[in-house]
Write a protein that holds these residues in place. Structure first.
Motif, mmCIF file in Angstrom:
data_model
loop_
_atom_site.group_PDB
_atom_site.id
_atom_site.type_symbol
_atom_site.label_atom_id
_atom_site.label_comp_id
_atom_site.label_asym_id
_atom_site.label_seq_id
_atom_site.Cartn_x
_atom_site.Cartn_y
_atom_site.Cartn_z
ATOM 1 N N ALA A 126 68.516 68.089 -10.243
ATOM 2 C CA ALA A 126 68.546 66.884 -11.155
ATOM 3 C C ALA A 126 68.694 67.552 -12.279
ATOM 4 N N GLU A 127 68.517 68.783 -12.867
ATOM 5 C CA GLU A 127 68.640 69.447 -14.094
ATOM 6 C C GLU A 127 70.128 70.131 -14.166
ATOM 7 N N HIS A 128 70.862 70.015 -12.825
ATOM 8 C CA HIS A 128 72.131 70.946 -13.002
ATOM 9 C C HIS A 128 73.197 69.891 -13.334
ATOM 10 N N GLY A 129 73.362 69.739 -14.689
ATOM 11 C CA GLY A 129 74.342 68.797 -15.125
ATOM 12 C C GLY A 129 75.811 69.387 -15.350
ATOM 13 N N ALA A 130 76.769 68.773 -15.569
ATOM 14 C CA ALA A 130 78.085 69.161 -15.745
ATOM 15 C C ALA A 130 78.145 70.256 -16.848
ATOM 16 N N GLN A 131 77.210 70.215 -17.917
ATOM 17 C CA GLN A 131 77.208 71.055 -18.860
ATOM 18 C C GLN A 131 76.667 72.367 -18.356
ATOM 19 N N VAL A 132 75.768 72.487 -17.325
ATOM 20 C CA VAL A 132 75.132 73.579 -17.066
ATOM 21 C C VAL A 132 76.121 74.840 -16.318
ATOM 22 N N ALA A 133 76.362 75.788 -16.892
ATOM 23 C CA ALA A 133 77.182 77.045 -16.149
ATOM 24 C C ALA A 133 76.485 77.597 -14.705
ATOM 25 N N ALA A 134 75.089 77.547 -14.774
ATOM 26 C CA ALA A 134 74.734 78.327 -13.652
ATOM 27 C C ALA A 134 73.034 77.676 -13.464
ATOM 28 N N THR A 135 72.586 77.981 -12.511
ATOM 29 C CA THR A 135 71.164 77.636 -11.894
ATOM 30 C C THR A 135 70.667 78.830 -11.326
ATOM 31 N N LEU A 136 69.446 79.523 -11.783
ATOM 32 C CA LEU A 136 68.832 80.459 -11.239
ATOM 33 C C LEU A 136 67.609 80.419 -10.770
ATOM 34 N N LEU A 137 66.936 80.317 -9.788
ATOM 35 C CA LEU A 137 65.658 80.391 -9.158
ATOM 36 C C LEU A 137 65.128 81.929 -9.053
ATOM 37 N N GLY A 138 64.331 82.222 -9.927
ATOM 38 C CA GLY A 138 63.692 83.897 -9.724
ATOM 39 C C GLY A 138 62.356 83.659 -9.369
ATOM 40 N N GLY A 139 62.088 84.716 -8.817
ATOM 41 C CA GLY A 139 60.624 84.850 -8.685
ATOM 42 C C GLY A 139 59.999 85.302 -7.077
ATOM 43 N N ASP A 140 58.609 85.186 -7.191
ATOM 44 C CA ASP A 140 58.129 85.558 -5.841
ATOM 45 C C ASP A 140 57.947 84.373 -5.099
ATOM 46 N N PHE A 141 58.637 84.479 -3.736
ATOM 47 C CA PHE A 141 58.716 83.293 -2.844
ATOM 48 C C PHE A 141 58.066 83.301 -1.758
ATOM 49 N N ASN A 142 57.356 84.446 -1.559
ATOM 50 C CA ASN A 142 56.293 84.762 -0.431
ATOM 51 C C ASN A 142 56.986 84.435 0.972
ATOM 52 N N ILE A 143 58.277 84.903 1.061
ATOM 53 C CA ILE A 143 59.078 84.692 2.313
ATOM 54 C C ILE A 143 59.944 86.139 2.562
ATOM 55 N N LYS A 144 59.511 86.874 3.588
ATOM 56 C CA LYS A 144 60.475 87.874 3.737
ATOM 57 C C LYS A 144 61.870 87.783 4.264
ATOM 58 N N ALA A 145 62.445 88.666 3.784
ATOM 59 C CA ALA A 145 64.232 88.460 4.218
ATOM 60 C C ALA A 145 64.214 88.288 5.653
ATOM 61 N N GLY A 146 65.143 87.165 5.891
ATOM 62 C CA GLY A 146 65.435 87.137 7.425
ATOM 63 C C GLY A 146 64.249 86.143 8.098
ATOM 64 N N SER A 147 63.082 85.693 7.391
ATOM 65 C CA SER A 147 62.136 85.013 7.889
ATOM 66 C C SER A 147 62.387 83.462 8.161
ATOM 67 N N SER A 148 61.697 82.691 8.520
ATOM 68 C CA SER A 148 61.938 81.125 8.561
ATOM 69 C C SER A 148 62.256 80.763 7.236
ATOM 70 N N GLY A 149 61.292 81.052 6.158
ATOM 71 C CA GLY A 149 61.429 80.425 4.811
ATOM 72 C C GLY A 149 62.799 81.079 4.376
ATOM 73 N N TYR A 150 63.409 82.263 4.356
ATOM 74 C CA TYR A 150 64.737 82.659 4.054
ATOM 75 C C TYR A 150 65.634 82.021 4.659
ATOM 76 N N GLN A 151 65.598 81.525 6.115
ATOM 77 C CA GLN A 151 66.517 80.774 6.789
ATOM 78 C C GLN A 151 66.727 79.487 6.261
#
Length: 501
Positions: free
Chosen positions: A393-418
């Motif tokens: 909803a925040e990613h309008g035409a004027q936005v060059a990029a959206t980054l989600l950064g942080g601790d997601f508590n999902i191991k790489a390759g896990s169900s959450g990562y998938q």
């Protein structure tokens, strides 16, 4: 090429009313044989005393070739004569090996105040070029040294601001010398030893990167300096983004580690930092700003950044625990929102995310979200979906990029990562930078069975970039490990470098 080659040497004396100075500089072409290396100019002036001048890495040409630059200046004093005429050789040392360019045992030489002398193998040469455009710089000066014996008719810079989609041409003008005009009347016939200096100024405006190559027309032929087939390139500082979980004040030597984090942010020139497990004393739920770990880190930076932070729940029975964003650039808009079903401050599964909208020079408007989500069985799917919808909803035409950064508590390759990968909306930037083939299998070609290729990847902290964003990652690095700044948390940090596409 040899393992090391001299490209040019400069010997210039400048005279002002207050001082007489002699400057020596040497540009070297070095084969990239090892990460650990040492490059020196071993030289002697008219006093006959041999000295060692360390060269420093200047810029990369490709995976195999680098530029190194050595530079030193002297001021004439009552007991401090100038070096005058100089003879020298260049030395390149790697573990177990040593290489020289010493003019076949005769040593190189350059006379006092003779300006620039180009090596005979490089009669046309881009000289004294920088590796970065500075903030606010809109004109790029170009200086070209040409062997006088070529009888040059024209020198031209061919350049682009958009990766050669369009090309500009700027004619160079010949000058006797290109240094500060006030030195010219006092210079002792600089460059009378065979080099002409030609000049141009490119109007680069606010371009992030400029590429260029140089042609030289003589009576018989056209010569090129195209940086060994790669074209010369100069650009602004890239964008650096760091994610780090602070471990909610549970570290031994906590105050020292907060200072170490601030020191690393400055040394690494990080632009945006997403912090999790930011802690401040609970104080009956009212908090205590003076103990807020994001505030403390920020106050210990050489120049404090812009800061937004909010808390989610009671952590470790005595802290308000939350997330934060630090930004070198002003945060034009910010918000905080629960992405969890629970908003109970006494529940560890109450999770709030902060968003900052940041305008980065030469990149554009970025939406950055600092997130600390729950484990898969404790609400991750619902929390990620709420975060994804908010970010969309925040990613309008004027936005060059959206980054989600942080601790997601999902191991790489896990169900959450998938789940993230299968959203077809966000890409793992550390994987893109460090394992591009595996990244393509997961996020582009969608090869089956990729999950097992991440069995040894134990990350749970990420920077996810929205597809279609006007950014590309150029490097990924793990920091705050035993080998890199030392540990400051039960998490390491991940540092990403980005450039506009």
């Amino acid at each position: 090429m040899h393992k090391i080659d001299l490209l040019y040497a400069k010997n210039l004396i400048t005279r002002k009313a207050t001082a007489v100075r002699q400057e020596l500089s040497f540009l070297l072409l070095v084969e990239n044989l090892a990460f650990v290396k040492r490059v020196d100019v071993v030289w002697s002036g008219e006093d006959g005393q041999w000295r060692t001048l360390p060269a420093h890495f200047h810029s990369t040409i490709d995976d195999h070739k680098e530029y190194w630059l050595a530079r030193v200046a002297f001021t004439l004093g009552p007991d401090e004569p100038l070096p005058g005429n100089v003879q020298f050789a260049v030395r390149y040392q790697t573990p177990g090996a040593e290489y020289w360019d010493n003019n076949h045992g005769e040593n190189h030489s350059i006379q006092a105040d003779s300006g620039i002398r180009v090596d005979q193998q490089h009669p046309l040469l881009n000289v004294e070029f920088e590796s970065n455009l500075t903030d606010g710089q809109s004109l790029l000066p170009i200086a070209v040294a040409v062997d006088r014996s070529l009888h040059v008719k024209r020198v031209t810079v061919h350049w682009t601001r958009d990766e050669w989609k369009t090309t500009h041409k700027s004619n160079c003008r010949f000058r006797l010398n290109y240094w500060d005009a006030e030195f010219l009347s006092n210079a002792r016939n600089p460059n009378h030893y065979g080099s002409q200096i030609w000049h141009a100024a490119l109007k680069v405006d606010d371009a992030f990167r400029v590429r260029y190559k140089i042609s030289c027309e003589t009576r018989q032929r056209v010569l090129w300096d195209d940086n060994f087939g790669k074209s010369h390139a100069i650009q602004r500082r890239p964008l650096k983004v760091l994610v780090l979980n602070l471990h909610c004040r549970q570290e031994d030597n906590q105050d020292y580690k907060l200072s170490l984090i601030a020191e690393a942010i400055g040394a690494l020139e990080v632009d945006i930092i997403c912090l999790q497990e930011v802690a401040e004393l609970w104080n009956n739920g009212q908090g205590d700003w003076q103990t807020n770990t994001a505030r403390i880190i920020n106050e210990r930076l050489a120049s404090p950044y812009h800061l937004v932070t909010d808390w989610s729940h009671l952590g470790f029975a005595r802290y308000r625990e939350g997330v934060a964003i630090l930004s070198r650039y002003p945060i034009e808009k910010h918000a905080a929102r629960y992405v969890s079903a629970s908003r109970d401050p006494y529940s560890i599964h109450s999770r709030k995310v902060v968003m900052g909208q940041i305008r980065v020079p030469h990149v554009g408007l970025l939406n950055v979200f600092s997130s600390h989500l729950s484990w898969w069985d404790d609400g991750f799917p619902e929390q990620f979906e709420a975060l994804r919808q908010w970010a969309a909803a925040e990613h309008g035409a004027q936005v060059a990029a959206t980054l989600l950064g942080g601790d997601f508590n999902i191991k790489a390759g896990s169900s959450g990562y998938q789940l993230v990968a299968n959203s077809h909306e966000y890409d793992d930037q550390y994987l893109s930078a460090t394992s591009p083939q595996l990244f393509r299998r997961i996020f582009e070609t969608r090869d089956p069975g990729w999950q097992h290729d991440l069995d040894d990847d134990h990350r749970i902290d990420y920077v996810f970039l929205r597809k279609g964003s006007n950014l590309r990652v150029t490097s990924g690095r793990t920091v705050f490990t035993e080998q890199d700044y030392g540990t400051v948390s039960d998490h390491c940090g991940y540092l990403m470098t980005f450039e506009p596409k």
